[in-house]
Design a protein around this motif. Structure first.
Motif, PDB file in Angstrom:
ATOM      1  N   THR A  56      45.186  32.774  41.180  1.00 56.61           N
ATOM      2  CA  THR A  56      45.258  31.319  41.353  1.00 56.61           C
ATOM      3  C   THR A  56      46.521  30.963  42.116  1.00 56.61           C
ATOM      4  O   THR A  56      47.468  31.746  42.189  1.00 56.61           O
ATOM      5  CB  THR A  56      45.267  30.604  39.993  1.00 56.61           C
ATOM      6  N   LYS A  57      46.511  29.756  42.695  1.00 56.93           N
ATOM      7  CA  LYS A  57      47.682  29.275  43.441  1.00 56.93           C
ATOM      8  C   LYS A  57      48.927  29.351  42.555  1.00 56.93           C
ATOM      9  O   LYS A  57      49.999  29.729  43.011  1.00 56.93           O
ATOM     10  CB  LYS A  57      47.464  27.825  43.858  1.00 56.93           C
ATOM     11  N   GLU A  58      48.737  28.950  41.295  1.00 53.71           N
ATOM     12  CA  GLU A  58      49.865  28.939  40.366  1.00 53.71           C
ATOM     13  C   GLU A  58      50.456  30.337  40.225  1.00 53.71           C
ATOM     14  O   GLU A  58      51.669  30.531  40.314  1.00 53.71           O
ATOM     15  CB  GLU A  58      49.428  28.444  38.983  1.00 53.71           C
ATOM     16  N   ILE A  74      40.965  37.656  41.585  1.00 52.36           N
ATOM     17  CA  ILE A  74      41.240  36.335  42.146  1.00 52.36           C
ATOM     18  C   ILE A  74      42.549  35.846  41.554  1.00 52.36           C
ATOM     19  O   ILE A  74      42.707  35.808  40.338  1.00 52.36           O
ATOM     20  CB  ILE A  74      40.102  35.357  41.813  1.00 52.36           C
ATOM     21  N   ILE A  90      39.117  31.563  47.721  1.00 47.89           N
ATOM     22  CA  ILE A  90      38.106  31.177  46.738  1.00 47.89           C
ATOM     23  C   ILE A  90      38.331  29.688  46.508  1.00 47.89           C
ATOM     24  O   ILE A  90      39.305  29.290  45.879  1.00 47.89           O
ATOM     25  CB  ILE A  90      38.257  31.960  45.419  1.00 47.89           C
ATOM     26  N   ARG A  91      37.426  28.896  47.036  1.00 51.07           N
ATOM     27  CA  ARG A  91      37.655  27.457  47.126  1.00 51.07           C
ATOM     28  C   ARG A  91      37.994  26.823  45.770  1.00 51.07           C
ATOM     29  O   ARG A  91      37.291  27.019  44.784  1.00 51.07           O
ATOM     30  CB  ARG A  91      36.430  26.776  47.719  1.00 51.07           C
ATOM     31  N   GLY A  92      39.075  26.148  45.768  1.00 52.46           N
ATOM     32  CA  GLY A  92      39.479  25.426  44.555  1.00 52.46           C
ATOM     33  C   GLY A  92      40.194  26.302  43.550  1.00 52.46           C
ATOM     34  O   GLY A  92      40.790  25.809  42.605  1.00 52.46           O
ATOM     35  N   ILE A  93      40.112  27.629  43.716  1.00 51.38           N
ATOM     36  CA  ILE A  93      40.681  28.516  42.696  1.00 51.38           C
ATOM     37  C   ILE A  93      41.920  29.229  43.213  1.00 51.38           C
ATOM     38  O   ILE A  93      43.004  29.100  42.665  1.00 51.38           O
ATOM     39  CB  ILE A  93      39.635  29.550  42.208  1.00 51.38           C
TER      40      ILE A  93
END
Lengths: 225, 454
Positions: free
Chosen positions: A172-174, A170, A216-219
Motif C-alpha cells: 500500500t501507499k502507506e 501488493i 493496483i488501483r486505489g491500493i
C-alpha cells in the motif's frame, strides 16, 4: 548456488516429513526438529526458521521470541493451526510472516522465497526483471539491452528496492511511504506518486504503460517476479 | 455475638442511664450541693432574726450587775462584731446612754409615749429590731439591736441563689453530657455505615471492592464480616470464571489444532497426488479435495470464532483508526485472491484520512468474512467494488458484487455461519447492516461508523 538452509520445527511426524521432503525437492537444505528445545543451537546455521505454534514442551511463540532475541536477523515464518481470532496478533508481533494450517505447499514455498529475499540472503542473485537486471546487493540497475547502468536518485532506488524485497506482494501507499521516508504517511499526499512517476520514466520501456511496477488501483503497487 | 458487645446493648445502656438516672440525679445533686455549700461557709452572723434575738437577750442577761461603763464597753464590742447593726442602750431614767452609730435619730431622753411608739413602729418592721432589758431586773434599762432586714435576707437569699445557680449549671452539664454521649454513639454508627458504603462502591481494578477490616464484633461488624465473605465469594467466582475462560480458550485452540493438523496432512498428500501422472478426472478430484480442505478450514475458523463471540469472549477494543488505511491494507491482502479468479476490483477511498473509533481487528474480521463470501459466491460476476463514504459525522463501507445474489443457490452452500458472525459483530459494534440483493448482484453496506472527534 549454495542451498539455503531452513530450520523447520514441527511436532507432527506426517506433516513434518512431507514438508521437509517438499522443501528439499525445491532446493532447500532442511533441518527438521520435532521440538523447540534445542532450536537456538541449530538456528545459527540456518537462513530461515519455519516454526509451528503448537509444540510439545516450549510452545512456538516462546521459541520464536527467544530466537528473535538471540538472532534478530533470522527470518521466522510461523505456522499455526489455531484460529485467527485467537492469537493472530500475538504471533505476528515477532514473526516475519504467518501461515495458517492447512497451508498450501506452493504458498509456503512462495513465502519462504520472499522472506529469504527480504532478508538479503538471496542478495548475491542478480534478478532479471523484464528488460532490466537488478543486482540487489550492489544496488545496481542495468539495462540488459545496452549493458548500461540506469542511474536512480536515492529515494527512487529505495522505493524500487523495497518493492523488490517484497516482490509479488501488493504494497500500500502507506507501507511504501513509511518504509522509505520513515515517517507517517498523510492520506492524500502525492509525493509517492510523483516519485513513482519519475522512477517509471527511467526504468519502464513505455512509462505510460508500466509493466515492471504495476499499479493496483486505489491500493498500491506491486512488482511481480 | 455476645449481647454485651451489641449496639443494642450500648443503646439500651444510654437510654436506661437517661431514664433511671436523671430523676434520681436532681435530688441527689440538690443534697450534694447543700452539704457542700453549708459545710464550706462560715456561720453567718445575721443568719436569722430568731437567732439574733436570742443572742441579744443572752448578751443582756450577761450584763446583770454590770455598771454603766461596762455596759457601754460591751455594747461597743458588740457593735464592732456586728458592724452592720446599730446598737444603743437606754437607762432606767429613759436617758440614751450610748448610740452606735451616733446619728440614729433617737431622742436623748425617752418618754414613755415615745418608748411605746418606738416599740410599735419597730415591731416586725424594717430594720429588724430587738429590745432586751439589761440584766435580770428591769431597773437597769434596756438595750436595742437594730439591723436592716436586707442584711438578714441577703445572706440567706445569697446562699439559696448560689445553690440554684450551681444546680442549673451542673444539671445542664449533665444533660449536655448525655447529649454528647448519644451524639457520639450515633456519629460513630454513621461513620462506620458510610465507611461501609464507600468500601462497597469503590471497586478495585478487577471490579470487585476490597474487603474491609473488622474492628468491632457488633451488628455492623457482622455486616462487615458478611460483606467480606461476599467479596471472597466474588473473588472466587471471578477466579473460577477466568479459569473457565482460560480452559475454553485452550480447548478451542486445541480443537482447532486437532482439526487443522489432519487437514494439513490431507492437503499435502493431495498435493503429492497431483504430482503423479493423473487422468484429467483424477486431477479434478484432487482439485476438489484441495478446495474443500480450504473451505473446511475456514468453517472451523468461523465456528470457533462464533463460539468465542457468542460467549462474549472476543473483546471489542475500539481505538481511533484510519479507515482509509485499514481498508487499503485489507484489500491489498485480498487482491491477489480476487485477481486469480479474474475479478475486477474497484476500491474507492476518500483522498484524506477518515478516522473512526473502531477495533481494527473486528473490521478486518468482518471484511474477511464478507470478501470470502464474495469470492466464493459471486464468482460469476467477476466484479467487486469497495467504497468508503463519509456522510456527515459518520462513514459507511459499501461492498458491491455482480454475483447471482443471495437468493441464488450459491447461498445454500454454507455462507451461513460467516454472515452470522458478521451480524453478531456489527450488532456488538452498534453498526447498521444493509443488504440489497437481486439476481444482478449484491450491495452491502456497513453504516454508522462514527468519526472520531479530534
Amino acid at each position: 548456488m549454495l542451498n539455503k538452509r531452513i530450520l523447520y520445527i514441527e511436532d507432527d511426524a506426517d506433516i513434518g516429513a512431507w514438508v521437509k521432503e517438499d522443501l528439499s525437492r525445491r532446493g532447500y537444505a532442511v533441518n527438521w526438529l520435532t521440538s523447540g528445545d534445542r532450536a537456538a543451537q541449530y538456528a545459527e546455521a540456518a537462513d530461515l526458521v519455519i516454526l509451528d505454534v503448537m509444540l510439545p514442551g516450549l510452545d512456538g511463540f516462546t521459541v520464536g521470541q527467544r530466537l528473535k532475541k538471540t538472532a534478530p536477523h533470522l527470518p521466522i515464518l510461523m505456522l499455526s493451526a489455531r484460529t485467527a481470532v485467537d492469537d493472530k496478533l500475538q504471533g505476528l508481533q515477532f514473526a516475519d510472516d504467518y501461515l495458517t494450517k492447512p497451508f498450501h505447499p506452493d504458498e509456503l514455498a512462495a513465502r519462504v522465497e520472499v522472506l529469504l529475499r527480504r532478508y538479503g540472503s538471496a542478495a548475491s542473485q542478480a534478478l532479471q526483471l523484464g528488460h532490466i537486471t537488478v543486482d540487489i546487493g550492489g544496488n545496481l540497475i542495468i539495462d540488459s539491452r545496452s549493458g548500461e547502468e540506469i542511474a536512480l536518485t536515492g529515494k527512487q532506488l529505495q522505493i524500487f528496492m523495497y518493492l523488490l524485497k517484497h516482490a509479488n506482494r501488493i504494497l500500500t501507499k502507506e507501507q511504501i511511504y513509511e518504509a522509505v521516508w520513515g515517517e507517517p504517511y498523510i492520506e492524500g499526499d502525492k509525493t509517492l506518486n510523483v516519485h513513482i512517476r519519475h522512477l517509471r520514466e527511467k526504468i519502464e520501456l513505455d512509462p505510460s504503460v508500466p509493466v515492471l511496477i504495476e499499479t493496483i488501483r486505489g491500493i498500491g503497487y506491486r512488482v511481480k517476479l | 455475638m455476645k449481647f454485651r458487645n451489641s449496639l443494642l446493648f450500648t443503646y439500651l445502656l444510654i437510654v436506661l442511664l437517661a431514664i433511671l438516672l436523671l430523676p434520681i440525679l436532681f435530688p441527689l445533686l440538690s443534697i450534694a450541693l447543700n452539704t457542700v455549700l453549708l459545710g464550706d461557709d462560715e456561720p453567718n452572723m445575721y443568719r436569722n432574726g430568731v437567732w439574733l434575738e436570742q443572742m441579744w437577750h443572752q448578751e443582756a442577761r450577761q450584763l446583770a450587775g454590770a455598771d454603766d461603763e461596762a455596759i457601754s464597753r460591751r455594747l461597743t464590742e458588740l457593735k464592732e462584731k456586728y458592724e452592720q447593726a446599730s446598737v444603743f442602750w437606754v437607762d432606767a431614767q429613759g436617758k440614751t446612754r450610748l448610740a452606735l452609730p451616733k446619728d440614729l435619730g433617737i431622742p436623748d431622753q425617752w418618754t414613755p409615749s415615745y418608748t411605746i411608739q418606738f416599740m410599735k413602729e419597730h415591731y416586725d418592721a424594717d430594720p429588724f429590731t430587738t429590745v432586751a432589758f439589761i440584766g435580770n431586773s428591769r431597773d437597769k434599762g434596756f438595750m436595742v439591736f437594730q439591723v436592716d432586714r436586707s442584711v438578714i435576707q441577703t445572706s440567706s437569699e445569697q446562699l439559696s441563689e448560689k445553690r440554684d445557680h450551681l444546680f442549673i449549671v451542673v444539671a445542664l452539664v449533665i444533660l449536655c453530657l448525655f447529649l454528647f454521649i448519644s451524639w457520639i454513639f450515633i456519629y460513630r454508627l454513621r461513620k462506620r455505615l458510610l465507611g461501609l458504603e464507600v468500601a462497597m462502591t469503590s471497586p478495585t481494578e478487577n471490579g470487585i471492592p476490597k474487603s474491609i477490616e473488622v474492628n468491632n464484633p457488633d451488628e455492623i461488624g457482622r455486616l462487615e464480616q458478611a460483606f467480606n465473605a461476599m467479596i471472597r465469594q466474588l473473588e472466587l467466582g471471578r477466579k473460577r470464571e477466568q479459569e473457565e475462560e482460560q480452559l475454553r480458550r485452550q480447548l478451542i485452540a486445541n480443537l482447532s489444532h486437532d482439526l487443522r493438523t489432519p487437514l494439513t496432512s490431507i492437503r499435502s498428500h493431495a498435493y503429492s497426488l497431483k504430482q503423479e501422472n493423473l487422468s484429467e478426472q483424477g486431477m479434478q478430484s484432487v482439485e476438489l479435495i484441495d478446495h474443500k480442505i480450504g473451505y473446511l478450514a475456514e468453517l472451523i475458523d468461523n465456528l470457533l470464532s462464533y463460539t468465542l463471540l457468542s460467549a462474549g469472549k472476543y473483546p471489542y477494543r475500539p481505538e481511533p483508526t484510519d479507515m482509509v488505511r485499514l481498508l487499503r491494507t485489507i484489500l491489498a491482502h485480498w487482491y491477489p485472491a480476487f485477481e486469480r479468479k479474474g475479478f475486477t476490483v474497484e476500491l474507492e477511498l476518500p483522498e484524506s484520512a477518515v478516522v473512526c473509533r473502531v477495533d481494527p481487528m473486528w473490521i478486518e474480521r468482518i471484511l474477511d468474512n464478507l470478501l470470502q463470501n464474495v469470492l466464493r459466491h459471486a464468482r460469476t460476476g467477476r466484479y467487486l467494488s469497495v467504497r468508503l463514504e463519509p456522510e456527515g459525522g459518520q462513514a459507511a463501507i459499501r461492498l458491491e458484487d455482480r454475483g447471482p445474489g443471495m437468493n441464488g443457490k450459491s447461498l445454500n452452500q454454507g455462507a451461513g455461519i460467516g454472515l452470522t458472525i458478521v451480524q453478531l459483530m456489527l450488532k456488538e459494534m452498534q453498526l447498521k447492516w444493509e443488504v440489497k440483493s437481486d439476481c444482478g448482484g449484491t450491495r452491502m453496506a456497513i453504516a454508522g461508523l462514527r468519526l472520531n472527534e479530534i
